[in-house]
Design an enzyme around this catalytic site. Structure first.
Site, PDB file in Angstrom:
ATOM      1  N   ASP A   1       0.834  -1.195   0.000  1.00 58.72           N
ATOM      2  CA  ASP A   1       0.000   0.000   0.000  1.00 58.72           C
ATOM      3  C   ASP A   1       0.874   1.252   0.000  1.00 58.72           C
ATOM      4  OD1 ASP A   1       0.846  -0.217   2.700  1.00 58.72           O
ATOM      5  OD2 ASP A   1      -1.036  -1.191   3.246  1.00 58.72           O
TER       6      ASP A   1
ATOM      7  N   ASP B   1      -9.096  -4.723  14.026  1.00 57.02           N
ATOM      8  CA  ASP B   1     -10.425  -4.957  13.459  1.00 57.02           C
ATOM      9  C   ASP B   1     -10.404  -5.981  12.332  1.00 57.02           C
ATOM     10  OD1 ASP B   1      -9.101  -3.515  11.537  1.00 57.02           O
ATOM     11  OD2 ASP B   1     -10.537  -1.852  11.450  1.00 57.02           O
TER      12      ASP B   1
ATOM     13  N   HIS C   1      -8.374  -5.898   9.606  1.00 54.12           N
ATOM     14  CA  HIS C   1      -8.028  -5.408   8.263  1.00 54.12           C
ATOM     15  C   HIS C   1      -6.645  -5.901   7.839  1.00 54.12           C
ATOM     16  CE1 HIS C   1      -5.988  -1.931  10.373  1.00 54.12           C
ATOM     17  NE2 HIS C   1      -5.118  -2.157   9.416  1.00 54.12           N
TER      18      HIS C   1
ATOM     19  N   GLU D   1     -10.311  -2.140   5.036  1.00 57.52           N
ATOM     20  CA  GLU D   1     -11.025  -2.046   6.301  1.00 57.52           C
ATOM     21  C   GLU D   1     -12.224  -2.996   6.304  1.00 57.52           C
ATOM     22  OE1 GLU D   1      -9.882  -0.458   8.744  1.00 57.52           O
ATOM     23  OE2 GLU D   1      -8.505   1.035   7.931  1.00 57.52           O
TER      24      GLU D   1
END
Length: 261
Positions: free
Chosen positions: A67, A136, A138, A143
């Site tokens: 990323d 979470d 991800h 996400e």
């Protein structure tokens, strides 16, 4: 997927670095997918030590970015390209010419995302993709509720993520970009081997959802269950919520040593 429970982060780094070294012995020009953040640092440190000692040769390896921030110049010290140059390429002796990444400064960001997917395919695909995981669930910047078939694309950072990342920008959240380019989950799943490293008690719920929960977009990392060769390496703290922890310990302890991960 295979789950390997290790004593601590250093042991996890050594295990994954050895898998990378074995891959480079089989395929010296392997394309290694790398992630940023603090979690993978023990992997890079262990692999760099192997290179320095002559146990591993990364001189022909290629590196693929997971990323990147949108809008940061490539030479900005906190662009992920710069971070990976410092933490991965330079310690391993890999030239920037062997680095593949999306153009976060492109005028047409969507075209840049599509171009990066093509670049990865034209390079023969990622041989081993190293991943971290968020609390979470991800992976990359995918996400919760990201499409499990998503491709490389632009994503908007949550305000909490920007606040968390401000520590890299002199504590000034206004310097943190609002957008990133990330490989999509569908793109990530095309790598031949996925290796997820998770350490610390804070990752325990996400690890349990990834490994033992249903495949669901609410936990993007659960998509690794669909991959034919996915390895999840966790320390004791991150394994704390796994119901099948004893099973995972037994199967790993009794697998053939030559098989690796």
């Amino acid at each position: 997927m295979e789950v390997v429970i290790v004593p601590d982060a250093a042991a996890g780094g050594e295990l994954i670095a050895e898998a990378m070294a074995r891959l480079l012995r089989r395929k010296p020009d392997a394309l290694l997918g790398v992630a940023t953040g603090s979690t993978p640092l023990p992997v890079y440190e262990a692999l760099a030590a192997k290179v320095r000692s002559g146990v591993a040769d990364a001189s022909r390896a290629r590196i693929a970015q997971l990323d990147e921030y949108v809008g940061l110049p490539a030479d900005h010290p906190e662009s992920y390209r710069s971070v990976l140059r410092r933490e991965v390429l330079e310690p391993l002796g890999i030239p920037m010419e062997a680095f593949l990444g999306p153009d976060g400064t492109a005028e047409d960001v969507q075209a840049a995302c599509e171009a990066y997917d093509r670049t990865l395919a034209e390079a023969g695909g990622v041989d081993l993709q190293l991943l971290g995981i968020g609390t979470d669930g991800h992976i990359g910047f995918n996400e919760p509720c990201s499409s499990l078939a998503s491709r490389t694309r632009i994503k908007t950072l949550t305000e909490q993520t920007r606040v968390d990342n401000a520590r890299f920008f002199d504590g000034d959240v206004d310097q943190v970009p609002h957008h990133v380019i990330t490989q999509g989950i569908g793109t990530i799943l095309e790598a031949r081997h996925l290796v997820l490293l998770a350490t610390g008690e804070g990752k325990a719920d996400a690890v349990a959802a990834t490994v033992e929960g249903p495949v669901a977009a609410v936990c993007p990392a659960s998509a690794l269950q669909l991959h034919p060769h996915a390895t999840v390496v966790v320390d004791e703290a991150a394994a704390g919520k796994l119901k099948l922890a004893d099973y995972f310990r037994h199967t790993y302890a009794n697998k053939p040593e030559w098989q690796g991960i």
